[in-house]
Design a protein around this motif. Structure first.
Motif, short mmCIF file in Angstrom:
data_model
loop_
_atom_site.label_atom_id
_atom_site.label_comp_id
_atom_site.label_asym_id
_atom_site.label_seq_id
_atom_site.Cartn_x
_atom_site.Cartn_y
_atom_site.Cartn_z
N VAL A 111 -23.21 25.93 -29.04
CA VAL A 111 -23.48 27.31 -29.78
C VAL A 111 -24.00 27.85 -28.77
O VAL A 111 -23.11 29.62 -27.79
N SER A 112 -24.99 28.27 -28.22
CA SER A 112 -25.64 29.26 -27.21
C SER A 112 -24.97 29.84 -26.71
O SER A 112 -24.85 30.81 -25.69
N MET A 113 -24.55 28.07 -25.47
CA MET A 113 -24.13 28.10 -24.17
C MET A 113 -22.23 28.77 -24.15
O MET A 113 -22.23 29.94 -23.33
N ASN A 114 -21.82 28.73 -25.47
CA ASN A 114 -20.63 29.38 -25.64
C ASN A 114 -20.32 30.63 -25.79
O ASN A 114 -20.03 31.41 -25.42
N VAL A 115 -21.27 31.20 -26.92
CA VAL A 115 -21.63 32.76 -26.86
C VAL A 115 -21.56 33.30 -25.58
O VAL A 115 -21.78 34.28 -25.47
N ALA A 116 -22.58 32.86 -25.14
CA ALA A 116 -24.01 33.78 -23.85
C ALA A 116 -22.53 33.46 -23.02
O ALA A 116 -22.10 34.84 -21.67
N ARG A 117 -21.65 32.51 -22.86
CA ARG A 117 -20.29 32.84 -21.83
C ARG A 117 -19.13 33.53 -22.27
O ARG A 117 -18.52 34.08 -21.27
N SER A 118 -19.31 33.72 -23.38
CA SER A 118 -18.39 34.42 -23.45
C SER A 118 -18.63 36.00 -24.23
O SER A 118 -17.96 37.37 -24.45
N MET A 119 -19.67 36.54 -24.17
CA MET A 119 -19.81 37.71 -24.89
C MET A 119 -21.29 38.06 -23.81
O MET A 119 -22.58 37.20 -23.92
N PRO A 120 -21.53 39.11 -23.42
CA PRO A 120 -23.12 39.64 -21.90
C PRO A 120 -23.92 39.98 -22.92
O PRO A 120 -23.56 40.63 -23.87
N GLY A 121 -25.19 39.65 -21.31
CA GLY A 121 -26.05 40.32 -22.61
C GLY A 121 -27.23 39.93 -24.27
O GLY A 121 -28.35 39.87 -24.15
N PHE A 122 -27.04 38.38 -23.93
CA PHE A 122 -27.91 37.38 -24.25
C PHE A 122 -28.84 36.91 -23.89
O PHE A 122 -29.04 36.68 -22.89
N LEU A 123 -29.82 36.78 -24.61
CA LEU A 123 -31.34 36.75 -24.21
C LEU A 123 -31.83 35.81 -24.84
O LEU A 123 -33.08 35.22 -24.02
N ARG A 138 -31.20 31.10 -21.51
CA ARG A 138 -30.76 31.77 -20.06
C ARG A 138 -30.37 30.74 -19.82
O ARG A 138 -28.94 30.75 -19.15
N ASN A 139 -30.72 30.49 -19.39
CA ASN A 139 -30.12 28.30 -18.40
C ASN A 139 -30.54 27.02 -19.96
O ASN A 139 -30.25 26.44 -19.08
N TYR A 140 -29.87 27.63 -21.11
CA TYR A 140 -29.50 26.67 -22.37
C TYR A 140 -31.16 25.69 -22.09
O TYR A 140 -30.67 24.78 -23.15
N LYS A 141 -32.54 25.35 -21.71
CA LYS A 141 -33.49 25.27 -21.66
C LYS A 141 -34.58 25.62 -23.04
O LYS A 141 -33.89 27.07 -23.38
#
Length: 168
Positions: A111-123, A138-141
């Protein structure tokens, strides 16, 4: 309802995890998005499926099972609108794990990966539980942290029985 988060510091995922402890629910998972501007929460939104072990990112409804991709894109459109409306410069995903551990599942990372790739500003994506939290960065770790113990406030009124053992 989450309004307790408005105006709170969220310069880091740890700040958010500490502020969000008031929102933990032992009955079911609740997904939230905390919109941040200059390190402070300016808006938040949340939803739940009232299930103890999962919460869907897609908007729920009669059509969501047949058209999951559409329901997920609709949620992203709404979140992008909220982010712009509140002039946020970033956002955190946040949800609780009522199972007793704040260890993210594989689905949480996806979910984190999909949202971050679709919506800028992921913290980051913060997963909270009593006494601990995890952060998917941000590196999905993901990394598990222990929450600091809250300080015990001094009594507001002095009393002779304070500090005394009153039972055997």
């Amino acid at each position: 309802n989450g309004s307790e988060l408005l105006g709170k510091q969220a310069g880091s995922a740890g700040d958010l995890a500490l502020a969000a402890q008031i929102l933990r629910d032992p009955r079911w998972e609740t997904m939230r998005v905390a919109f941040v501007k200059a390190g402070k929460i300016v808006h938040q939104t949340g939803w739940t499926t009232r299930k103890p072990g999962s919460v869907s990112f897609a908007i729920e409804g009669n059509y969501s099972y047949k058209r999951y991709d559409t329901a997920q894109r609709l949620r992203l459109v709404l979140l992008k609108h909220e982010m712009a409306k509140h002039k946020a410069d970033g956002y955190y995903l946040l949800h609780n794990h009522p199972n007793g551990r704040a260890i993210p599942s594989n689905e949480d990372v996806l979910v984190s990966m999909n949202v971050a790739r679709s919506m800028p500003g992921f913290l980051g994506h913060v997963v909270i539980d009593h006494g601990e939290y995890s952060v998917i960065d941000r590196n999905y770790k993901d990394t598990l942290y222990t929450l600091p113990k809250p300080a015990t406030p001094a009594p507001a009124v002095a009393h002779d029985l304070l500090g005394m053992k009153i039972a055997r």
